[in-house]
Design a protein around this motif. Sequence first.
Motif, mmCIF file in Angstrom:
data_model
loop_
_atom_site.group_PDB
_atom_site.id
_atom_site.type_symbol
_atom_site.label_atom_id
_atom_site.label_comp_id
_atom_site.label_asym_id
_atom_site.label_seq_id
_atom_site.Cartn_x
_atom_site.Cartn_y
_atom_site.Cartn_z
ATOM 1 N N PHE A 121 -10.526 16.342 66.832
ATOM 2 C CA PHE A 121 -11.390 17.236 66.796
ATOM 3 C C PHE A 121 -12.694 16.998 66.400
ATOM 4 O O PHE A 121 -12.875 16.427 65.364
ATOM 5 C CB PHE A 121 -10.962 18.346 66.093
ATOM 6 N N ASN A 122 -13.883 16.976 67.276
ATOM 7 C CA ASN A 122 -15.104 16.615 67.143
ATOM 8 C C ASN A 122 -16.274 17.510 67.202
ATOM 9 O O ASN A 122 -16.221 17.780 68.317
ATOM 10 C CB ASN A 122 -15.520 15.074 67.548
ATOM 11 N N ALA A 123 -16.529 18.393 66.535
ATOM 12 C CA ALA A 123 -17.609 19.472 66.496
ATOM 13 C C ALA A 123 -18.835 19.117 67.347
ATOM 14 O O ALA A 123 -19.282 19.823 67.966
ATOM 15 C CB ALA A 123 -17.654 20.110 65.187
ATOM 16 N N ASP A 124 -19.101 18.028 66.830
ATOM 17 C CA ASP A 124 -20.528 17.490 67.388
ATOM 18 C C ASP A 124 -20.230 17.396 68.883
ATOM 19 O O ASP A 124 -21.012 17.692 69.981
ATOM 20 C CB ASP A 124 -20.796 16.186 66.654
ATOM 21 N N LEU A 125 -19.227 17.019 69.437
ATOM 22 C CA LEU A 125 -18.936 16.482 71.105
ATOM 23 C C LEU A 125 -18.830 17.928 71.687
ATOM 24 O O LEU A 125 -19.162 17.951 72.854
ATOM 25 C CB LEU A 125 -17.556 16.159 71.452
ATOM 26 N N LEU A 126 -18.221 19.046 70.865
ATOM 27 C CA LEU A 126 -18.185 20.258 71.868
ATOM 28 C C LEU A 126 -19.584 21.106 71.630
ATOM 29 O O LEU A 126 -19.462 21.984 72.131
ATOM 30 C CB LEU A 126 -17.093 20.989 71.122
ATOM 31 N N GLY A 127 -20.417 20.330 70.849
ATOM 32 C CA GLY A 127 -21.579 21.219 70.635
ATOM 33 C C GLY A 127 -21.485 22.486 69.852
ATOM 34 O O GLY A 127 -22.385 23.390 69.680
ATOM 35 N N VAL A 146 -17.030 26.558 54.935
ATOM 36 C CA VAL A 146 -15.490 26.878 55.181
ATOM 37 C C VAL A 146 -14.834 25.900 56.250
ATOM 38 O O VAL A 146 -13.862 25.329 56.134
ATOM 39 C CB VAL A 146 -15.012 28.376 55.489
ATOM 40 N N TYR A 147 -15.609 25.699 57.399
ATOM 41 C CA TYR A 147 -14.714 24.886 58.469
ATOM 42 C C TYR A 147 -15.348 23.512 58.615
ATOM 43 O O TYR A 147 -14.778 22.674 59.067
ATOM 44 C CB TYR A 147 -15.120 25.842 59.964
ATOM 45 N N PHE A 148 -16.496 23.055 58.113
ATOM 46 C CA PHE A 148 -16.944 21.692 58.039
ATOM 47 C C PHE A 148 -16.933 21.030 56.958
ATOM 48 O O PHE A 148 -16.868 19.737 56.681
ATOM 49 C CB PHE A 148 -18.582 21.936 58.753
ATOM 50 N N ASN A 149 -16.924 21.814 55.877
ATOM 51 C CA ASN A 149 -16.843 21.283 54.306
ATOM 52 C C ASN A 149 -15.815 21.373 53.456
ATOM 53 O O ASN A 149 -15.450 21.149 52.725
ATOM 54 C CB ASN A 149 -18.283 21.908 53.544
ATOM 55 N N GLY A 150 -14.683 22.252 54.333
ATOM 56 C CA GLY A 150 -13.372 22.470 53.617
ATOM 57 C C GLY A 150 -13.253 23.341 52.582
ATOM 58 O O GLY A 150 -12.483 23.171 51.797
ATOM 59 N N TYR A 151 -14.229 24.260 52.216
ATOM 60 C CA TYR A 151 -14.183 24.936 51.388
ATOM 61 C C TYR A 151 -13.242 26.091 51.513
ATOM 62 O O TYR A 151 -12.756 26.304 52.831
ATOM 63 C CB TYR A 151 -15.467 25.986 51.096
ATOM 64 N N HIS A 153 -11.863 30.093 51.123
ATOM 65 C CA HIS A 153 -12.640 31.186 51.135
ATOM 66 C C HIS A 153 -12.783 31.752 49.609
ATOM 67 O O HIS A 153 -14.157 32.267 49.537
ATOM 68 C CB HIS A 153 -11.607 32.477 51.806
ATOM 69 N N VAL A 154 -12.114 31.462 48.721
ATOM 70 C CA VAL A 154 -12.350 32.016 47.390
ATOM 71 C C VAL A 154 -13.481 30.813 46.709
ATOM 72 O O VAL A 154 -14.370 31.368 46.094
ATOM 73 C CB VAL A 154 -11.159 31.757 46.545
ATOM 74 N N GLU A 155 -13.497 29.444 47.132
ATOM 75 C CA GLU A 155 -14.387 28.735 46.732
ATOM 76 C C GLU A 155 -15.684 28.875 47.226
ATOM 77 O O GLU A 155 -16.721 28.936 46.671
ATOM 78 C CB GLU A 155 -14.017 27.211 47.173
ATOM 79 N N ALA A 156 -15.877 29.305 48.373
ATOM 80 C CA ALA A 156 -17.139 29.670 49.081
ATOM 81 C C ALA A 156 -17.596 30.937 48.464
ATOM 82 O O ALA A 156 -18.742 30.917 48.244
ATOM 83 C CB ALA A 156 -16.790 30.170 50.860
ATOM 84 N N ALA A 157 -16.609 32.013 48.188
ATOM 85 C CA ALA A 157 -17.468 33.148 47.388
ATOM 86 C C ALA A 157 -17.902 32.937 46.183
ATOM 87 O O ALA A 157 -18.807 33.424 45.693
ATOM 88 C CB ALA A 157 -16.155 34.289 47.464
ATOM 89 N N GLU A 158 -17.098 31.951 45.459
ATOM 90 C CA GLU A 158 -17.783 31.708 44.218
ATOM 91 C C GLU A 158 -18.980 30.795 44.452
ATOM 92 O O GLU A 158 -20.005 31.099 43.666
ATOM 93 C CB GLU A 158 -16.771 30.877 43.469
ATOM 94 N N GLU A 159 -19.102 29.848 45.277
ATOM 95 C CA GLU A 159 -20.485 29.055 45.450
ATOM 96 C C GLU A 159 -21.416 29.734 45.803
ATOM 97 O O GLU A 159 -22.429 29.641 45.246
ATOM 98 C CB GLU A 159 -20.110 27.990 46.399
ATOM 99 N N LEU A 160 -21.232 31.005 46.602
ATOM 100 C CA LEU A 160 -22.293 31.595 47.068
ATOM 101 C C LEU A 160 -22.577 32.913 46.371
ATOM 102 O O LEU A 160 -23.421 33.845 46.426
ATOM 103 C CB LEU A 160 -22.021 32.251 48.493
ATOM 104 N N ASN A 161 -21.535 33.173 45.231
ATOM 105 C CA ASN A 161 -21.648 34.234 44.188
ATOM 106 C C ASN A 161 -21.675 35.805 45.200
ATOM 107 O O ASN A 161 -22.422 36.448 44.869
ATOM 108 C CB ASN A 161 -22.955 33.978 43.324
#
Length: 183
Positions: A121-127, A146-151, A153-161
């Motif tokens: 899976f290469n997100a760049d090739l798919l555009g 979540v999808y590209f950096n591997g966070y 959902h809970v971690e993303a919520a905490e990071e974004l407050n």
Amino acid sequence: MKTTTKILLSEEELISKLKSRDTIAIQALYNMYSGALFGVISRIIHQTGVAEDLLQETFIKIWNSAESYDSSKGRLFTWMMNIARNLSIDKLRSKDFKNSNKNQDIENNVVLIDAQREVTFNADLLGLKELVTSLKPELNNILNMVYFNGYTHVEAAEELNIPLGTVKTRIRMAIMELRKHFN
């Protein structure tokens, strides 16, 4: 640290203790024969977890059937090996085992097929990354995390407050926007 000593008995002692329901017998049986019996089971059942369960069932059946063992008909190991083999074949022929093999987890099959065909899976090739950057900033940000950096959902919520529900809603909204580009 507790060290365990292996119990080794002669075949005659083992049979005698097994028939008298001495718990030392089952420990000795396991120490002496579990590897060989697991090998027999594993040749028939290729799923490790199921094979381990069958090994346990084998020892239970040996324990419960000890009275039926007749040394004039063969050695103890041969008798135990036949129990393991028969339980394995019964499992292999059982309806639930056949159905469980038909209903493999889709994720396992996708990974297997991708590995066989060397699919990556290469997100760049798919555009896909360009499509994600075209989204509203809050949707772009959450998808990147979540999808590209591997966070999670809970971690993303905490990071974004922000609340977890908001993270999930934004992901759903972002996916709905991206679907418009593919349909």
